[in-house]
Motif scaffolding. Structure first.
Motif, PDB file in Angstrom:
ATOM      1  N   LEU A   5      13.477   3.986   4.308  1.00 36.19           N
ATOM      2  CA  LEU A   5      14.360   3.130   5.102  1.00 36.19           C
ATOM      3  C   LEU A   5      15.835   3.268   4.733  1.00 36.19           C
ATOM      4  CD1 LEU A   5      12.337  -0.180   5.582  1.00 36.19           C
ATOM      5  CD2 LEU A   5      13.038   1.464   7.325  1.00 36.19           C
ATOM      6  N   PRO A   6      16.217   3.351   3.444  1.00 35.96           N
ATOM      7  CA  PRO A   6      17.647   3.522   3.147  1.00 35.96           C
ATOM      8  C   PRO A   6      18.225   4.800   3.743  1.00 35.96           C
ATOM      9  CG  PRO A   6      16.464   2.810   1.188  1.00 35.96           C
ATOM     10  CD  PRO A   6      15.424   3.142   2.213  1.00 35.96           C
ATOM     11  N   VAL A   7      17.431   5.867   3.794  1.00 34.83           N
ATOM     12  CA  VAL A   7      17.906   7.124   4.390  1.00 34.83           C
ATOM     13  C   VAL A   7      18.143   6.945   5.878  1.00 34.83           C
ATOM     14  CG1 VAL A   7      17.344   9.559   4.743  1.00 34.83           C
ATOM     15  CG2 VAL A   7      16.639   8.411   2.637  1.00 34.83           C
ATOM     16  N   LEU A   8      17.346   6.079   6.508  1.00 35.27           N
ATOM     17  CA  LEU A   8      17.479   5.831   7.943  1.00 35.27           C
ATOM     18  C   LEU A   8      18.469   4.728   8.244  1.00 35.27           C
ATOM     19  CD1 LEU A   8      13.665   5.937   8.830  1.00 35.27           C
ATOM     20  CD2 LEU A   8      15.315   7.804   8.976  1.00 35.27           C
ATOM     21  N   GLY A   9      19.206   4.288   7.236  1.00 33.80           N
ATOM     22  CA  GLY A   9      20.171   3.218   7.453  1.00 33.80           C
ATOM     23  C   GLY A   9      19.525   1.866   7.640  1.00 33.80           C
ATOM     24  N   ASN A  10      18.271   1.706   7.179  1.00 35.20           N
ATOM     25  CA  ASN A  10      17.531   0.443   7.319  1.00 35.20           C
ATOM     26  C   ASN A  10      17.449  -0.008   8.771  1.00 35.20           C
ATOM     27  OD1 ASN A  10      16.941  -0.233   4.456  1.00 35.20           O
ATOM     28  ND2 ASN A  10      19.171  -0.258   4.288  1.00 35.20           N
ATOM     29  N   ARG A  11      17.418   0.971   9.672  1.00 36.64           N
ATOM     30  CA  ARG A  11      17.319   0.660  11.101  1.00 36.64           C
ATOM     31  C   ARG A  11      16.105   1.373  11.672  1.00 36.64           C
ATOM     32  NH1 ARG A  11      23.052   2.544  13.180  1.00 36.64           N
ATOM     33  NH2 ARG A  11      22.365   4.302  11.926  1.00 36.64           N
ATOM     34  N   LEU A  12      14.963   0.737  11.625  1.00 38.64           N
ATOM     35  CA  LEU A  12      13.746   1.306  12.184  1.00 38.64           C
ATOM     36  C   LEU A  12      12.992   0.211  12.917  1.00 38.64           C
ATOM     37  CD1 LEU A  12      11.753   3.672  12.488  1.00 38.64           C
ATOM     38  CD2 LEU A  12      10.628   2.848  10.400  1.00 38.64           C
ATOM     39  N   PRO A  13      13.050   0.191  14.250  1.00 37.17           N
ATOM     40  CA  PRO A  13      12.245  -0.785  14.985  1.00 37.17           C
ATOM     41  C   PRO A  13      10.768  -0.567  14.690  1.00 37.17           C
ATOM     42  CG  PRO A  13      13.883   0.245  16.405  1.00 37.17           C
ATOM     43  CD  PRO A  13      13.877   1.035  15.132  1.00 37.17           C
ATOM     44  N   MET A  14      10.057  -1.628  14.367  1.00 37.45           N
ATOM     45  CA  MET A  14       8.658  -1.496  14.018  1.00 37.45           C
ATOM     46  C   MET A  14       7.939  -2.825  14.245  1.00 37.45           C
ATOM     47  SD  MET A  14       8.897  -1.462   9.836  1.00 37.45           S
ATOM     48  CE  MET A  14       7.132  -1.576   9.635  1.00 37.45           C
ATOM     49  N   ARG A  15       6.630  -2.744  14.388  1.00 39.90           N
ATOM     50  CA  ARG A  15       5.757  -3.897  14.444  1.00 39.90           C
ATOM     51  C   ARG A  15       4.547  -3.614  13.565  1.00 39.90           C
ATOM     52  NH1 ARG A  15       9.387  -6.355  15.630  1.00 39.90           N
ATOM     53  NH2 ARG A  15       9.755  -7.817  17.354  1.00 39.90           N
ATOM     54  N   ILE A  16       4.059  -4.673  12.912  1.00 38.15           N
ATOM     55  CA  ILE A  16       2.917  -4.578  12.015  1.00 38.15           C
ATOM     56  C   ILE A  16       1.745  -5.310  12.649  1.00 38.15           C
ATOM     57  CG2 ILE A  16       2.030  -5.171   9.723  1.00 38.15           C
ATOM     58  CD1 ILE A  16       4.987  -5.143   8.764  1.00 38.15           C
ATOM     59  N   TRP A  21       7.522  12.226  10.104  1.00 38.33           N
ATOM     60  CA  TRP A  21       7.943  11.576  11.348  1.00 38.33           C
ATOM     61  C   TRP A  21       9.179  10.712  11.104  1.00 38.33           C
ATOM     62  CZ3 TRP A  21       8.372   6.426  12.801  1.00 38.33           C
ATOM     63  CH2 TRP A  21       8.562   6.189  14.178  1.00 38.33           C
ATOM     64  N   LEU A  22       9.192   9.988  10.004  1.00 39.05           N
ATOM     65  CA  LEU A  22      10.346   9.145   9.700  1.00 39.05           C
ATOM     66  C   LEU A  22      11.624   9.958   9.610  1.00 39.05           C
ATOM     67  CD1 LEU A  22       8.826   6.758   6.999  1.00 39.05           C
ATOM     68  CD2 LEU A  22       9.619   6.099   9.272  1.00 39.05           C
ATOM     69  N   HIS A  23      11.526  11.189   9.112  1.00 37.76           N
ATOM     70  CA  HIS A  23      12.705  12.039   8.944  1.00 37.76           C
ATOM     71  C   HIS A  23      12.861  13.036  10.099  1.00 37.76           C
ATOM     72  CE1 HIS A  23      13.667  10.562   4.905  1.00 37.76           C
ATOM     73  NE2 HIS A  23      12.368  10.471   4.737  1.00 37.76           N
ATOM     74  N   ARG A  48       9.344   2.044   2.583  1.00 38.31           N
ATOM     75  CA  ARG A  48      10.489   1.425   1.894  1.00 38.31           C
ATOM     76  C   ARG A  48      11.392   2.475   1.253  1.00 38.31           C
ATOM     77  NH1 ARG A  48       6.579  -2.690   0.431  1.00 38.31           N
ATOM     78  NH2 ARG A  48       6.180  -1.620  -1.532  1.00 38.31           N
ATOM     79  N   ASN A  49      10.812   3.569   0.787  1.00 38.44           N
ATOM     80  CA  ASN A  49      11.637   4.643   0.211  1.00 38.44           C
ATOM     81  C   ASN A  49      12.454   5.356   1.274  1.00 38.44           C
ATOM     82  OD1 ASN A  49      10.762   4.177  -2.409  1.00 38.44           O
ATOM     83  ND2 ASN A  49       9.079   5.642  -2.262  1.00 38.44           N
ATOM     84  N   GLY A 108       0.820  -1.207   0.000  1.00 34.77           N
ATOM     85  CA  GLY A 108       0.000   0.000   0.000  1.00 34.77           C
ATOM     86  C   GLY A 108       0.854   1.257   0.000  1.00 34.77           C
ATOM     87  N   PRO A 109       0.244   2.434  -0.096  1.00 36.66           N
ATOM     88  CA  PRO A 109       1.007   3.696  -0.147  1.00 36.66           C
ATOM     89  C   PRO A 109       1.907   3.899   1.067  1.00 36.66           C
ATOM     90  CG  PRO A 109      -1.284   4.056  -0.767  1.00 36.66           C
ATOM     91  CD  PRO A 109      -1.206   2.655  -0.273  1.00 36.66           C
ATOM     92  N   ALA A 110       1.436   3.532   2.252  1.00 36.34           N
ATOM     93  CA  ALA A 110       2.259   3.730   3.448  1.00 36.34           C
ATOM     94  C   ALA A 110       3.524   2.882   3.386  1.00 36.34           C
ATOM     95  CB  ALA A 110       1.455   3.376   4.700  1.00 36.34           C
ATOM     96  N   TYR A 111       3.426   1.680   2.854  1.00 34.54           N
ATOM     97  CA  TYR A 111       4.595   0.813   2.767  1.00 34.54           C
ATOM     98  C   TYR A 111       5.562   1.285   1.691  1.00 34.54           C
ATOM     99  CZ  TYR A 111       2.683  -2.333   6.184  1.00 34.54           C
ATOM    100  OH  TYR A 111       2.216  -2.856   7.365  1.00 34.54           O
TER     101      TYR A 111
END
Length: 271
Positions: free
Chosen positions: A125-136, A231-233, A122-123, A115-118
């Motif tokens: 995550l590379p900026v964040l170093g692929n380090r984002l604790p999360m649960r779905i 929020w991600l950034h 995914r776009n 979906g759009p949120a994903y």
């Protein structure tokens, strides 16, 4: 005229100004990098001052070297201040997506949902170093990690399914255990109304420390995606819902509040 003597001279002045303001809100590592780059330019300008054949050229390079040394001192002070701050630890709670990839083999949840949120996630995550604790929160599988491999399925979150999750102590225990492991400082709840209700109720029983910020998206899908992206950034997200304020308002019988005027975290992402 100076550009004929040294074509890099005008660029050097721009370079100094750029480093002076380009790293606002950045990490201590980037501030140190800025200081090292400016110090290098200051050394080059000092060398050019000694080699200049005209007094006005020597004066120009001396002034630029002094300017750059001032930026170096300022960047090092900022690096020390950033190191003294606690580290921002984001934690994302996101709903599953009705739009999925229909591959026959099991896929990781972060890849299965499309979906759009994903896509925003995914776009970013590379900026964040692929380090984002999360649960779905999956309507089919409950609370899962982004790396959990799941098959294709089709189940929606309705009122009855949401109530099942609300009555399920396992979801609350799993979320509380994961939060105790991650120790987040900044939590965002992303998803539709049923998902937000389940997740915020589970968070209320998770024993969060008072310093942990808890926000939830609101508004239309476009507004929610913008809130997630900012929020991600670690940008200001004043249009989100302050979940803690809503909890306090519920206890006191008042109105739920929005996030404060500037809800950007002053904490920094780990370098």
């Amino acid at each position: 005229m100076l550009s004929r003597v040294d074509p890099l001279a005008p660029f050097s002045r721009w370079y100094a100004r750029a480093f002076a303001g380009a790293w606002e809100g950045s990490s201590a590592r980037e501030a140190v990098l800025s200081a090292l780059q400016c110090r290098r330019m200051a050394v080059l300008h000092a060398q050019r001052e000694r080699a200049a054949d005209r007094p006005q050229h020597a004066a120009y390079y001396r002034e630029e070297a002094q300017r750059l040394r001032g930026i170096v001192r300022g960047e090092l002070r900022r690096a020390r201040a950033l190191r003294a701050q606690p580290v921002r630890q984001p934690y994302l709670l996101i709903a599953c997506s009705d739009t999925k990839r229909h591959d026959a083999q099991p896929l990781r949840a972060i890849d299965r949902y499309d979906g759009p949120a994903y896509r925003v996630l995914r776009n970013s995550l590379p900026v964040l170093g692929n380090r984002l604790p999360m649960r779905i929160l999956s309507a089919q599988f409950g609370l899962i990690s982004a790396q959990t491999c799941i098959p294709d399925y089709n189940r929606r979150m309705d009122e009855a399914r949401a109530q099942q999750f609300l009555d399920d102590d396992k979801l609350r225990r799993d979320l509380a255990a994961d939060i105790a492991r991650v120790r987040p400082t900044d939590i965002l709840v992303m998803g539709g109304a049923h998902y937000r209700r389940v997740l915020t109720e589970a968070l209320r029983d998770a024993g969060l420390p008072v310093h942990v910020r808890v926000l939830a998206v609101q508004g239309g899908i476009g507004e929610q995606l913008g809130q997630l992206r900012r929020w991600l950034h670690n940008q200001s997200v004043t249009d989100t819902r302050d979940v803690r304020a809503a909890w306090h308002a519920h206890l006191s019988g008042g109105q739920a509040a929005h996030a404060p005027a500037d809800s950007r975290m002053s904490l920094q992402l780990p370098a």
